[in-house]
Scaffold this motif. Structure first.
Motif, PDB file in Angstrom:
ATOM      1  N   THR A  73       0.166 -40.026 187.739  1.00 51.76           N
ATOM      2  CA  THR A  73      -1.040 -39.459 188.194  1.00 51.76           C
ATOM      3  C   THR A  73      -2.072 -40.445 188.421  1.00 51.76           C
ATOM      4  OG1 THR A  73      -0.975 -36.908 187.344  1.00 51.76           O
ATOM      5  CG2 THR A  73      -2.897 -37.585 188.011  1.00 51.76           C
ATOM      6  N   LEU A  74      -2.107 -41.223 189.393  1.00 48.44           N
ATOM      7  CA  LEU A  74      -3.385 -42.225 189.419  1.00 48.44           C
ATOM      8  C   LEU A  74      -4.309 -42.140 190.145  1.00 48.44           C
ATOM      9  CD1 LEU A  74      -0.922 -44.965 190.933  1.00 48.44           C
ATOM     10  CD2 LEU A  74      -1.661 -44.731 188.833  1.00 48.44           C
ATOM     11  N   TYR A  75      -5.043 -40.795 190.249  1.00 50.73           N
ATOM     12  CA  TYR A  75      -6.165 -40.902 191.285  1.00 50.73           C
ATOM     13  C   TYR A  75      -6.911 -39.398 190.595  1.00 50.73           C
ATOM     14  CZ  TYR A  75      -5.031 -44.608 193.361  1.00 50.73           C
ATOM     15  OH  TYR A  75      -4.775 -45.844 194.003  1.00 50.73           O
ATOM     16  N   TYR A  76      -8.051 -39.363 190.048  1.00 46.38           N
ATOM     17  CA  TYR A  76      -8.214 -37.907 190.412  1.00 46.38           C
ATOM     18  C   TYR A  76      -9.690 -37.961 190.836  1.00 46.38           C
ATOM     19  CZ  TYR A  76      -5.912 -35.835 186.335  1.00 46.38           C
ATOM     20  OH  TYR A  76      -4.721 -35.108 185.668  1.00 46.38           O
ATOM     21  N   TYR A  77      -9.892 -36.692 192.300  1.00 43.86           N
ATOM     22  CA  TYR A  77     -10.634 -37.028 192.855  1.00 43.86           C
ATOM     23  C   TYR A  77     -11.593 -35.923 193.029  1.00 43.86           C
ATOM     24  CZ  TYR A  77      -9.003 -40.904 195.183  1.00 43.86           C
ATOM     25  OH  TYR A  77      -8.339 -42.597 195.684  1.00 43.86           O
ATOM     26  N   GLN A  78     -13.035 -35.861 192.971  1.00 42.65           N
ATOM     27  CA  GLN A  78     -14.002 -34.669 192.854  1.00 42.65           C
ATOM     28  C   GLN A  78     -14.638 -34.339 193.906  1.00 42.65           C
ATOM     29  OE1 GLN A  78     -13.750 -36.674 189.193  1.00 42.65           O
ATOM     30  NE2 GLN A  78     -15.549 -38.184 190.598  1.00 42.65           N
ATOM     31  N   GLN A 140      -6.308 -51.763 193.215  1.00 46.20           N
ATOM     32  CA  GLN A 140      -5.611 -52.856 192.636  1.00 46.20           C
ATOM     33  C   GLN A 140      -6.156 -53.117 190.887  1.00 46.20           C
ATOM     34  OE1 GLN A 140      -7.108 -55.750 195.370  1.00 46.20           O
ATOM     35  NE2 GLN A 140      -6.207 -54.724 197.322  1.00 46.20           N
ATOM     36  N   LEU A 141      -6.937 -52.982 191.038  1.00 46.59           N
ATOM     37  CA  LEU A 141      -6.975 -52.826 189.945  1.00 46.59           C
ATOM     38  C   LEU A 141      -6.684 -52.500 189.244  1.00 46.59           C
ATOM     39  CD1 LEU A 141     -11.324 -54.089 190.202  1.00 46.59           C
ATOM     40  CD2 LEU A 141      -9.672 -55.372 189.493  1.00 46.59           C
ATOM     41  N   LYS A 142      -6.325 -50.933 189.628  1.00 45.22           N
ATOM     42  CA  LYS A 142      -6.234 -49.678 188.447  1.00 45.22           C
ATOM     43  C   LYS A 142      -4.074 -50.076 188.154  1.00 45.22           C
ATOM     44  CE  LYS A 142      -7.123 -45.886 188.217  1.00 45.22           C
ATOM     45  NZ  LYS A 142      -7.420 -44.166 188.471  1.00 45.22           N
ATOM     46  N   LEU A 146      -2.149 -51.566 185.344  1.00 46.10           N
ATOM     47  CA  LEU A 146      -1.241 -50.384 184.744  1.00 46.10           C
ATOM     48  C   LEU A 146       0.348 -51.415 183.950  1.00 46.10           C
ATOM     49  CD1 LEU A 146      -1.705 -46.950 187.015  1.00 46.10           C
ATOM     50  CD2 LEU A 146      -1.963 -47.498 184.060  1.00 46.10           C
ATOM     51  N   MET A 147       0.289 -52.394 185.229  1.00 45.67           N
ATOM     52  CA  MET A 147       1.173 -53.141 185.496  1.00 45.67           C
ATOM     53  C   MET A 147       0.921 -54.678 184.396  1.00 45.67           C
ATOM     54  SD  MET A 147       2.054 -52.789 189.768  1.00 45.67           S
ATOM     55  CE  MET A 147       3.662 -53.537 189.320  1.00 45.67           C
ATOM     56  N   PHE A 148       0.320 -55.128 184.070  1.00 43.93           N
ATOM     57  CA  PHE A 148       0.150 -55.938 183.851  1.00 43.93           C
ATOM     58  C   PHE A 148      -0.718 -56.244 182.183  1.00 43.93           C
ATOM     59  CE2 PHE A 148      -1.084 -57.834 187.635  1.00 43.93           C
ATOM     60  CZ  PHE A 148       0.672 -58.632 188.040  1.00 43.93           C
ATOM     61  N   PHE A 149      -0.242 -55.653 181.907  1.00 46.69           N
ATOM     62  CA  PHE A 149      -1.294 -55.216 180.320  1.00 46.69           C
ATOM     63  C   PHE A 149      -0.055 -55.005 179.352  1.00 46.69           C
ATOM     64  CE2 PHE A 149      -4.964 -56.805 182.778  1.00 46.69           C
ATOM     65  CZ  PHE A 149      -4.484 -58.110 182.075  1.00 46.69           C
ATOM     66  N   THR A 158      -7.297 -46.993 180.767  1.00 51.14           N
ATOM     67  CA  THR A 158      -7.419 -45.401 181.311  1.00 51.14           C
ATOM     68  C   THR A 158      -8.741 -44.790 180.285  1.00 51.14           C
ATOM     69  OG1 THR A 158      -4.719 -44.993 181.946  1.00 51.14           O
ATOM     70  CG2 THR A 158      -6.021 -42.774 181.519  1.00 51.14           C
ATOM     71  N   LEU A 159      -8.828 -44.918 179.011  1.00 55.44           N
ATOM     72  CA  LEU A 159     -10.042 -44.289 178.093  1.00 55.44           C
ATOM     73  C   LEU A 159     -10.837 -45.108 178.923  1.00 55.44           C
ATOM     74  CD1 LEU A 159      -7.794 -44.912 174.439  1.00 55.44           C
ATOM     75  CD2 LEU A 159      -8.094 -42.956 176.069  1.00 55.44           C
ATOM     76  N   ILE A 160     -11.009 -46.475 179.205  1.00 53.42           N
ATOM     77  CA  ILE A 160     -12.705 -46.439 179.767  1.00 53.42           C
ATOM     78  C   ILE A 160     -13.047 -46.315 180.647  1.00 53.42           C
ATOM     79  CG2 ILE A 160     -13.527 -49.167 180.460  1.00 53.42           C
ATOM     80  CD1 ILE A 160     -11.246 -50.856 179.125  1.00 53.42           C
TER      81      ILE A 160
END
Length: 240
Positions: A73-78, A140-142, A146-149, A158-160
């Protein structure tokens, strides 16, 4: 849990602010309203993508199943968000499935109607370019986080983002007023629940986080920022 009810808070960040009020009114005039019950699919991965969607009321999550069978799950829209794949070809297909996390009212924008509106109103085209650029940077930033760190970096990012979207600062801590299960967090970073359990336990042991009435409290967000090499992006980019 987030998946069991709508989000209703005046402090939430949405992406339609990139459009002027005049242009939002133009878009709303073109929308076809669609009612969506909780847990219903607005579209499925692989469906033809020929529309954009504006959440008039409710919340939607975008998910996909990875090659190894994990839910991601990558996105939550409201309420107030515009979303959707909208490429340079009429044969573009959806890369995610969109699922209502509560009963929703969605405004559907047909591709052809939007193209005509942009052709007739150049300022709408400028706003649309700004929205596309914003969504590209947001994605891109998300994905980078997820991929680099590593998994810990992905969890920290994700917590931030959760803190920026659902957090309230009080007494040198950030209280998250929505409850997130470890299973939900795992689906956001493509990890197993057991992996997330271990990482959260270590963060709790190190006094980076703790829980109050089952809800997350972030005690040291600076530490989380170090883990994911946070660049200090504005909140409308660094959101869930």
């Amino acid at each position: 849990m987030l998946e069991n009810r709508c989000i209703n808070n005046d402090h939430l960040i949405y992406n339609s602010f990139l459009f002027s009020q005049e242009n939002m009114d133009r878009l709303k005039d073109l929308m076809i309203d669609e009612e969506l019950a909780k847990d219903s699919y607005l579209f499925n991965e692989g469906d033809k993508s020929d529309s954009l969607y504006f959440i008039k009321d409710g919340a939607v999550k975008l998910t996909r199943v990875t090659d190894d069978g994990k839910d991601l799950t990558l996105y939550y829209y409201q309420t107030g968000d515009i979303f959707g794949d909208f490429g340079d070809t009429p044969t573009l297909y959806q890369t995610y499935s969109a699922i209502a996390t509560c009963d929703c009212k969605i405004g559907v924008l047909n591709r052809r109607d939007l193209e005509i509106a942009i052709w007739q109103n150049s300022d709408l085209g400028i706003d649309f370019i700004n929205w596309v650029s914003h969504m590209n940077r947001f994605t891109q930033l998300k994905l980078r986080d997820l991929m680099f760190f590593g998994k810990l970096g992905a969890l920290a990012s994700t917590l931030i983002r959760i803190a920026n979207t659902f957090g309230q600062e009080k007494e040198n801590a950030i209280y998250i007023y929505e409850k997130f299960t470890n299973h939900e967090l795992a689906s956001m970073i493509g990890a197993t629940r057991e992996t997330v359990n271990r990482m959260l336990s270590q963060l709790k042991k190190d006094d980076i986080i703790h829980y109050e009435n089952g809800k997350l409290v972030i005690l040291d967000i600076g530490y989380l920022r170090q883990i994911c090499h946070c660049e200090g992006c504005p909140r409308h980019i660094c959101r869930l």
